[in-house]
Design a protein around this motif. Structure first.
Motif, mmCIF file in Angstrom:
data_model
loop_
_atom_site.group_PDB
_atom_site.id
_atom_site.type_symbol
_atom_site.label_atom_id
_atom_site.label_comp_id
_atom_site.label_asym_id
_atom_site.label_seq_id
_atom_site.Cartn_x
_atom_site.Cartn_y
_atom_site.Cartn_z
ATOM 1 N N ASN A 179 0.845 -1.201 0.000
ATOM 2 C CA ASN A 179 0.000 0.000 0.000
ATOM 3 C C ASN A 179 0.876 1.244 0.000
ATOM 4 O OD1 ASN A 179 0.803 0.222 2.736
ATOM 5 N ND2 ASN A 179 -1.117 1.258 3.226
ATOM 6 N N VAL A 235 -6.344 1.945 6.017
ATOM 7 C CA VAL A 235 -5.671 0.778 5.434
ATOM 8 C C VAL A 235 -4.509 0.333 6.319
ATOM 9 C CG1 VAL A 235 -4.469 -0.133 3.412
ATOM 10 C CG2 VAL A 235 -6.368 1.453 3.109
ATOM 11 N N HIS A 286 -7.940 9.794 -5.922
ATOM 12 C CA HIS A 286 -8.793 9.366 -4.809
ATOM 13 C C HIS A 286 -10.075 10.216 -4.801
ATOM 14 C CE1 HIS A 286 -9.245 8.385 -0.345
ATOM 15 N NE2 HIS A 286 -9.976 9.481 -0.439
ATOM 16 N N GLN A 306 -14.032 9.195 -5.665
ATOM 17 C CA GLN A 306 -15.118 9.381 -4.698
ATOM 18 C C GLN A 306 -16.132 10.436 -5.188
ATOM 19 O OE1 GLN A 306 -14.165 7.332 -0.805
ATOM 20 N NE2 GLN A 306 -13.678 9.450 -0.480
ATOM 21 N N HIS A 334 -3.301 -2.512 -2.310
ATOM 22 C CA HIS A 334 -4.399 -1.745 -1.715
ATOM 23 C C HIS A 334 -4.532 -0.363 -2.360
ATOM 24 C CE1 HIS A 334 -5.073 -4.477 1.797
ATOM 25 N NE2 HIS A 334 -3.832 -4.827 1.485
ATOM 26 N N ASP A 335 -5.742 -0.075 -2.820
ATOM 27 C CA ASP A 335 -6.117 1.263 -3.294
ATOM 28 C C ASP A 335 -5.418 1.677 -4.590
ATOM 29 O OD1 ASP A 335 -8.188 1.754 -1.609
ATOM 30 O OD2 ASP A 335 -7.015 2.796 -0.090
ATOM 31 N N CYS A 357 -9.711 -2.405 -3.192
ATOM 32 C CA CYS A 357 -10.050 -0.982 -3.243
ATOM 33 C C CYS A 357 -10.922 -0.631 -2.039
ATOM 34 C CB CYS A 357 -10.779 -0.676 -4.547
ATOM 35 S SG CYS A 357 -11.251 1.055 -4.644
ATOM 36 N N HIS A 358 -10.462 0.317 -1.242
ATOM 37 C CA HIS A 358 -11.172 0.660 0.006
ATOM 38 C C HIS A 358 -12.089 1.870 -0.160
ATOM 39 C CE1 HIS A 358 -8.675 -1.989 2.622
ATOM 40 N NE2 HIS A 358 -7.783 -1.787 1.679
ATOM 41 N N LEU A 359 -12.160 2.422 -1.375
ATOM 42 C CA LEU A 359 -12.894 3.687 -1.538
ATOM 43 C C LEU A 359 -14.385 3.471 -1.765
ATOM 44 C CD1 LEU A 359 -10.389 5.517 -3.892
ATOM 45 C CD2 LEU A 359 -10.480 5.516 -1.409
ATOM 46 N N GLY A 397 -15.609 5.078 2.239
ATOM 47 C CA GLY A 397 -15.419 3.677 1.850
ATOM 48 C C GLY A 397 -15.991 2.745 2.894
#
Ligand code: UDP
Length: 425
Positions: free
Chosen positions: A43, A51, A88, A92, A127-128, A152-154, A326
């Motif tokens: 990450n 994260v 990012h 979003q 990650h991401d 993907c954490h978004l 997220g």
């Protein structure tokens, strides 16, 4: 070479305090099938944000159940992280152009980091968006990782089509993708590798979440000049437009008219992959003005995990008034501490808060203020919501569930691998 993040040891057996022993046995059994498999997480930062919070627990637990697990962080200039923060924001829902120059910077850094990758792993989890192009730029990505997973954490409910189209070829290189909620994908899922949905979780034994005595909580509040005997409204979040700190201040100002003794704490860590946070911190500070009952704190004033724990526990109300989110581990953290949590009615927050059952969901500054006043004037309501909140977290959002979900994903992928070999053999 990319550098590994130093980790402390954790033991899954310790979590029997919170979840039933049978579920721990199930996790161990699942892990038994994967014993000796190697997995690398990659990450953008080892500090600040959800994260890194997750990986500090997940990776040691993976090691404890018999995997060879490692976590490495990519390197990047401020210019690169400014570009990835814009990405990012666009993912979003912000409407901003992604210029050729930005693409060049993004690709240049992903290529440079790809060249710094070494080792051979069975699984690599990226990650991401920041490192999402790593496998694309590796000459032979299968030599580094047999299976590649993009996590993907978004909150992707309003993502920019233009940016998504740009990122898609990079993401299509992965063998599997993981999102927090199926609602983030709709028709776009068709173009992606197989998708799995995993919610983040918290570690009840980490310094951020472990039980604290009243004295420690009060001492910590006093250290930062917060009065433990007056109502405290807290939002713990990076300084970021999506977390809406300005909206929280506006809500607090409405609350003040009815509960003049209320105090507001905004605690934020300055993540190394988020150069925008300084700019947004200044904006928030200007908005707060000269009000001595508003406290803006960060890691720079020595606010670490224990302090965040004490702030959350010492609060009358925990707020996470996000406009996009997220998941929102700060919501989970507040709920675990039996606090009434008021969350924005968006993204991953709605997976956690059932309105008026274990917290409140709000859509505006006014409704946020009204719920805060209701809770400050009726502590019994907060106590009822708090008890239900902790139970929901205990059932769904503790780290043993996260480990189990990853093990299932890995097992699914290795089964696929075996089948491929059988079919070609
Ligand atoms: N956090 C922290 N100190 C701060 C602000 C945030 O330790 O000053 C932690 C917070 O407790 C949570 C994580 O950072 O564990 C934020 O995760 P979340 O999912 O809420 O938001 P993200 O930053 O990933 O968007």
């Amino acid at each position: 070479m990319l550098v590994s993040v130093p980790l402390t040891q954790k033991s899954i057996a310790d979590y029997e305090l919170f979840v039933d022993p049978e579920s721990i046995r199930d996790v161990r059994e699942l892990a038994g099938d994967l014993a000796g498999s190697s997995i690398l997480h990659v990450n953008a930062t080892a500090f600040g944000g959800g994260v890194s919070e997750l990986l500090y627990t997940l990776v040691p637990l993976m090691q404890d159940v018999g995997l060879i697990a490692d976590w490495k962080v990519i390197q990047g200039s401020e210019e690169f992280f400014s570009v990835t923060k814009i990405m990012h924001n666009c993912l979003q829902g912000m409407d901003m152009p992604i210029t050729d120059q930005m693409k060049k910077i993004y690709e240049h850094h992903n290529l440079a980091n790809a060249k710094m990758m070494a080792g051979q792993y069975d699984y690599v989890v990226v990650h991401d968006p920041q490192p999402a192009a790593l496998p694309y730029f590796l000459e032979n990505h299968r030599a580094i990782g047999k299976k590649w997973i993009w996590r993907c954490h978004l909150d992707l409910t309003k993502f920019s089509q233009e940016l998504w189209a740009y990122l898609l070829p990079f993401i299509q290189v992965f063998d599997a993708v993981v999102f927090t909620s199926p609602s983030y994908l709709d028709e776009h899922a068709a173009k992606l590798p197989p998708c799995t949905f995993i919610t983040p979780t918290i570690d009840p034994l980490s310094p951020k979440n472990t039980a604290l005595d009243e004295q420690t909580i009060h001492r910590t509040l006093r250290k930062y000049h917060i009065d433990p005997d007056r109502p405290l409204i807290t939002q713990v979040s990076r300084y970021d437009p999506w977390k809406d700190p300005l909206g929280v201040i506006d809500a607090y100002r409405l609350v003040k008219k009815e509960v003049p003794e209320a105090q507001l704490l905004l605690a934020a860590s300055m993540a190394s992959d988020d150069p925008e946070s300084w700019h947004y911190y200044e904006k928030t500070a200007r908005h707060a003005g000269e009000d001595d009952d508003i406290f803006l704190l960060s890691n720079l004033q020595g606010v670490g995990n224990m302090e965040i724990n004490a702030f959350q526990r010492g609060s009358s109300v925990v707020v996470q008034k996000s406009l996009q989110e997220g998941f929102g581990l700060t919501v989970t953290e507040g709920m675990w501490k039996e606090k009434p949590v008021i969350g924005g009615n968006v993204g991953g927050i709605v997976l956690q808060i059932d309105d008026n059952v274990n917290g409140f969901l709000v859509d505006s500054v006014e409704s946020c203020a009204a719920r805060i006043v209701e809770l400050l004037k009726n502590p019994g309501i907060g106590a009822r919501l708090g008890v239900a909140a902790r139970e929901k977290v205990r059932n769904k959002f503790l780290c043993t569930s996260n480990l189990e979900a990853y093990l299932n994903l890995m097992r699914g992928l290795s089964v696929t691998e075996q089948r491929e070999e059988e079919n070609t053999g």
